[in-house]
Design a protein around this motif. Structure first.
Motif, PDB file in Angstrom:
ATOM      1  N   VAL A   1       0.911  -1.118   0.029  1.00 24.95           N
ATOM      2  CA  VAL A   1       0.204   0.005  -0.006  1.00 24.95           C
ATOM      3  C   VAL A   1       0.834   1.069   0.065  1.00 24.95           C
ATOM      4  CG1 VAL A   1      -1.692   1.317   1.551  1.00 24.95           C
ATOM      5  CG2 VAL A   1      -1.781  -1.033   1.115  1.00 24.95           C
ATOM      6  N   ARG A   2       2.115   1.413   0.790  1.00 31.05           N
ATOM      7  CA  ARG A   2       2.714   2.478   0.931  1.00 31.05           C
ATOM      8  C   ARG A   2       3.660   2.756  -0.419  1.00 31.05           C
ATOM      9  NH1 ARG A   2       7.169   3.932   5.592  1.00 31.05           N
ATOM     10  NH2 ARG A   2       7.723   5.988   4.685  1.00 31.05           N
ATOM     11  N   MET A   3       3.688   1.538  -1.204  1.00 31.63           N
ATOM     12  CA  MET A   3       4.462   1.940  -2.562  1.00 31.63           C
ATOM     13  C   MET A   3       3.585   2.380  -3.591  1.00 31.63           C
ATOM     14  SD  MET A   3       6.434  -1.100  -4.647  1.00 31.63           S
ATOM     15  CE  MET A   3       5.039  -1.994  -5.098  1.00 31.63           C
ATOM     16  N   SER A   4       2.194   1.819  -3.590  1.00 34.19           N
ATOM     17  CA  SER A   4       1.331   2.218  -4.438  1.00 34.19           C
ATOM     18  C   SER A   4       0.379   3.325  -4.244  1.00 34.19           C
ATOM     19  CB  SER A   4       0.192   1.016  -4.755  1.00 34.19           C
ATOM     20  OG  SER A   4      -0.355   0.606  -3.644  1.00 34.19           O
ATOM     21  N   TRP A   5       0.596   3.914  -2.925  1.00 35.69           N
ATOM     22  CA  TRP A   5      -0.188   5.220  -2.848  1.00 35.69           C
ATOM     23  C   TRP A   5       0.448   6.497  -3.059  1.00 35.69           C
ATOM     24  CZ3 TRP A   5      -4.475   2.426  -1.714  1.00 35.69           C
ATOM     25  CH2 TRP A   5      -5.535   2.915  -1.304  1.00 35.69           C
ATOM     26  N   GLY A   6       1.733   6.291  -3.296  1.00 40.03           N
ATOM     27  CA  GLY A   6       2.312   7.748  -3.729  1.00 40.03           C
ATOM     28  C   GLY A   6       1.724   8.223  -4.830  1.00 40.03           C
TER      29      GLY A   6
ATOM     30  N   ARG B   1      -1.422  13.269  -6.678  1.00 38.35           N
ATOM     31  CA  ARG B   1      -2.604  13.785  -7.284  1.00 38.35           C
ATOM     32  C   ARG B   1      -3.659  14.566  -6.345  1.00 38.35           C
ATOM     33  NH1 ARG B   1      -6.776  10.459 -11.322  1.00 38.35           N
ATOM     34  NH2 ARG B   1      -8.087  12.019 -11.779  1.00 38.35           N
ATOM     35  N   PHE B   2      -4.189  13.980  -5.342  1.00 37.02           N
ATOM     36  CA  PHE B   2      -5.127  14.499  -4.322  1.00 37.02           C
ATOM     37  C   PHE B   2      -4.426  15.310  -2.776  1.00 37.02           C
ATOM     38  CE2 PHE B   2      -6.808  10.730  -6.641  1.00 37.02           C
ATOM     39  CZ  PHE B   2      -7.979  11.365  -7.045  1.00 37.02           C
ATOM     40  N   GLY B   3      -2.991  15.273  -2.767  1.00 33.15           N
ATOM     41  CA  GLY B   3      -2.429  15.650  -1.630  1.00 33.15           C
ATOM     42  C   GLY B   3      -2.454  14.723  -0.580  1.00 33.15           C
ATOM     43  N   GLY B   4      -1.372  14.865   0.302  1.00 34.36           N
ATOM     44  CA  GLY B   4      -1.080  13.995   1.558  1.00 34.36           C
ATOM     45  C   GLY B   4      -2.271  14.060   2.732  1.00 34.36           C
ATOM     46  N   GLY B   5      -2.317  15.315   2.943  1.00 37.36           N
ATOM     47  CA  GLY B   5      -3.211  15.546   4.202  1.00 37.36           C
ATOM     48  C   GLY B   5      -4.542  14.875   4.086  1.00 37.36           C
TER      49      GLY B   5
END
Length: 445
Positions: free
Chosen positions: A308-313, A318-322
């Motif tokens: 998940v960590r690898m694929s969510w970057g 695109r949508f921001g980290g917050g």
């Protein structure tokens, strides 16, 4: 912007093949950035980061097995303290490694780190071959030495951020940290498999389980991984370069004057602190609640979190980290609630394995999202030099996760531990929403 002290005007692509330091390097300027150098740095550093996580979690994969060997009589308390030591030293060493990227550069740091990691690899390969349990102090020392693998993270990740523009740091850092975290699941998967056969005619040890006696070769994991550590050293020595961005210790400590340093530390303790803590104690939880035969499933937690960590970057880019950090906090609270329900509703036969595993894998899933999103946020909130320092600092504090969870499970009930996780996750979710995710947030990222 990352710049050098030189006034040379030669393009970066011309001289970089002949120097160990990059000239005229600015990743946010297309004319001063070389993607080939950036990506080769990422992959070499990531290869070594996988090895770092392997040695960091090697004691955690071996210790539950040691208790079943003739002559190795480890109590649960002793085992949890051995699991705690890599987290303790890893957290302390991260506070050291966070200062190294702008002081010694990426190349020197990687070369030194890889050489140091050979010490615990060799140590754990040797100590498990002893016919009787050695002095407990020696085991504690080797467990502390394994923390080197945890410590280097706070140098590797900030140095990588120097090589990529802000628009790609979510993807780059997500890939590096996600793939690096695979080291946890790799060692947890390899150890039960590798100890089952002989290599080079070396004698094994007798293991007694509920199903009878069998011979095991606990030295095999170390023997398998040592050659890869040598390869990592060669790659770092021959392929890496450094961004000559210099700052002393005093300059690096200005991050502590910014409240967002502390808020992001809170968020990363939630995500990576819980990920690392539960990954380090997962094997003992399975063994103590369901039996030694269930240890074979321990690799799934870190595997889910790493994927998940690898694929969510890219999604964070695109949508921001917050917003994703907020989602992670809520999701981890709900997930811990599932585990807690399984504990408090357990009948005479004990907790349900299906409920326990579902809740645990959910925690790892949402922790993976949060690990990716926080590393997207930090380069957006802070300037380039400070971002590297904040990444190193937050990673250092979160690395105490294995230590804290090992101590917690040794002295507190599982119900109490997961209740604390729920409360903390909800507090982090509220903080993330207020400062980083809501419309008009102070530091929307």
């Amino acid at each position: 912007m990352v710049t050098t002290d030189t006034t040379a005007t030669t393009p970066v692509g011309f001289r970089q093949a002949f120097r160990k330091d990059l000239e005229n390097w600015d990743p946010n300027c297309p004319h001063s950035w070389n993607s080939k150098v950036a990506w080769s740095t990422l992959w070499v550093t990531t290869f070594n980061l996988v090895l770092a996580f392997i040695i960091w979690y090697l004691p955690g994969a071996l210790v539950p097995t040691l208790g079943t060997l003739t002559g190795w009589n480890l109590s649960d308390t002793q085992s949890y303290w051995l699991l705690a030591m890599p987290g303790l030293s890893g957290g302390i060493l991260r506070l050291v490694w966070m200062t190294l990227p702008p002081m010694v550069g990426t190349r020197k740091m990687l070369v030194l780190s890889t050489l140091l990691m050979l010490i615990p690899f060799l140590g754990w390969t040797w100590v498990v071959t002893l016919p009787q349990q050695p002095a407990y102090g020696l085991l504690l020392a080797l467990a502390l030495a394994a923390g080197i693998g945890g410590g280097v993270f706070s140098g590797y990740m900030p140095s990588t951020s120097y090589f990529f523009p802000k628009s790609r740091q979510g993807t780059a850092l997500g890939l590096q940290a996600g793939i690096g975290n695979f080291g946890v699941s790799i060692v947890q998967f390899v150890v039960p498999w590798a100890i089952g056969f002989s290599m080079f005619g070396i004698a094994g040890q007798i293991s007694r389980t509920t199903s009878g006696e069998q011979e095991v070769w606990l030295q095999n994991p170390g023997l398998i991984f040592i050659p890869f550590a040598v390869i990592g050293f060669i790659l770092a020595w021959t392929m890496l370069k450094s961004v000559p961005m210099k700052s002393n210790i005093k300059q690096q400590f200005d991050i502590f004057n910014n409240k967002h340093t502390w808020l992001m530390t809170m968020q990363y303790v939630l995500t990576f602190g819980i990920f690392s803590g539960l990954a380090g104690t997962f094997g003992m939880l399975l063994k103590s609640q369901f039996g030694p035969e269930y240890i074979k499933w321990v690799f799934l937690g870190a595997l889910v979190g790493s994927l998940v960590r690898m694929s969510w970057g890219p999604l964070c880019d695109r949508f921001g980290g917050g917003i994703w950090t907020f989602v992670a906090g809520v999701g981890m609270a709900v997930s811990a609630g599932v585990v807690l329900y399984g504990q408090v509703s357990a009948g005479a036969d004990g907790p349900s394995f299906a409920v326990f595993m579902t809740g645990m894998l959910m925690i790892f899933f949402f922790a993976g999202i949060g690990n990716a999103s926080t590393f997207k946020q930090m380069p957006m909130i802070f300037n380039a030099r400070q971002a590297g320092g904040v990444i190193g600092w937050t990673a250092g504090i979160a690395a105490f996760g294995p230590f804290l969870f090992s101590i917690a499970f040794s002295y507190l009930s599982r119900e109490m531990v997961f209740s604390i996780v729920i409360i903390y996750a909800l507090a982090c979710a509220a903080t993330s929403w207020h400062f980083y995710a809501r419309p008009g947030a102070e530091a929307k990222s």
